[in-house]
Design a protein around this motif. Structure first.
Motif, short mmCIF file in Angstrom:
data_model
loop_
_atom_site.label_atom_id
_atom_site.label_comp_id
_atom_site.label_asym_id
_atom_site.label_seq_id
_atom_site.Cartn_x
_atom_site.Cartn_y
_atom_site.Cartn_z
N UNK A 1 0.85 -1.20 0.00
CA UNK A 1 0.00 0.00 0.00
C UNK A 1 0.88 1.24 0.00
N UNK A 2 0.47 2.25 -0.76
CA UNK A 2 1.12 3.56 -0.74
C UNK A 2 0.08 4.62 -1.07
N UNK A 3 0.40 5.84 -0.71
CA UNK A 3 -0.49 6.96 -1.01
C UNK A 3 0.17 7.82 -2.08
N UNK A 4 -0.51 8.01 -3.19
CA UNK A 4 -0.02 8.86 -4.27
C UNK A 4 -0.44 10.30 -3.97
N UNK A 5 0.57 11.18 -3.84
CA UNK A 5 0.34 12.56 -3.44
C UNK A 5 0.35 13.55 -4.61
N UNK A 6 1.00 13.19 -5.70
CA UNK A 6 1.14 14.07 -6.85
C UNK A 6 2.19 13.51 -7.77
N UNK B 1 7.21 5.97 -12.50
CA UNK B 1 8.26 7.00 -12.52
C UNK B 1 7.64 8.39 -12.46
N UNK B 2 8.19 9.23 -11.60
CA UNK B 2 7.70 10.60 -11.46
C UNK B 2 6.60 10.78 -10.44
N UNK B 3 6.05 9.69 -9.92
CA UNK B 3 5.00 9.81 -8.91
C UNK B 3 5.60 10.14 -7.55
N UNK B 4 4.90 10.95 -6.81
CA UNK B 4 5.29 11.31 -5.45
C UNK B 4 4.39 10.52 -4.51
N UNK B 5 5.01 9.69 -3.66
CA UNK B 5 4.24 8.80 -2.82
C UNK B 5 4.71 8.90 -1.37
#
Length: 193
Positions: free
Chosen positions: A143-148, A184-188
């Motif tokens: 599980x992870x949370x995608x922030x931007x 790639x490029x996702x902030x989590x």
């Protein structure tokens, strides 16, 4: 032919103001010195130590070419799979070959050793313990949370090198994700292990 890094991720860290670096030294990077955790219960297959951190943006020395991972750890995950952690901080590795580790256990601290231009954690999973003489296999995070996301990776790396704030944008995929690989490029963000 092998492609060990097919599903590799280079983990960088942004601070609360979206900087990935605040200056020219390793210590100016918010990722430097952060704890690195075991992704699963495993056996330590191998440990490589003895490398100094590289100066950010100015890697040098023949050792980075002969062993690009620098200070590193390989975990035997079982069933023929191995997890590789690279660019660890000098003298920070807390495990040795043969140790049994538990998921969430601190293995080392993040550094900038090996073939690295700035503090980050290189991580990949392979079908063989050889760092480059193996094939990368896909894996998922529980599980992870995608922030931007970072809209322009080239601009990100320019800003990182110049210690400038990074442009961050919203993502149409923001929210909690389960059993997926990070793009790639996702902030989590992750809950603590």
């Amino acid at each position: 032919l092998f492609s060990a890094q097919r599903y590799a991720i280079d983990w960088l860290r942004l601070d609360d103001e979206d900087y990935s670096s605040r200056g020219p030294a390793c210590k100016d990077n918010p990722a430097y010195g952060q704890e690195v955790y075991a992704v699963e219960d495993a056996t330590v297959y191998g440990v490589k130590q003895g490398f100094d951190d590289q100066p950010p943006g100015k890697p040098g020395g023949d050792e980075r070419l002969s062993f690009p991972g620098g200070n590193s750890i390989t975990l035997d995950l079982g069933n023929g799979y191995f997890a590789f952690y690279a660019h660890l901080k000098p003298d920070s590795i807390k495990v040795k070959t043969g140790d049994k580790v538990r998921r969430g256990q601190v293995l080392a601290l993040l550094g900038n050793s090996g073939n690295s231009t700035g503090p980050h954690l290189h991580f990949h999973v392979t079908d063989d313990p050889h760092v480059l003489g193996s094939n990368g296999v896909p894996y998922v995070f529980e599980e992870f949370k995608l922030l931007g996301e970072i809209p322009d990776l080239n601009k990100f790396f320019q800003n990182d090198a110049a210690a400038k704030k990074n442009p961050v944008s919203e993502s149409k995929f923001e929210g909690v994700h389960k059993k997926q690989l990070v793009k790639e490029g996702h902030i989590v963000s992750f809950d603590k292990p």
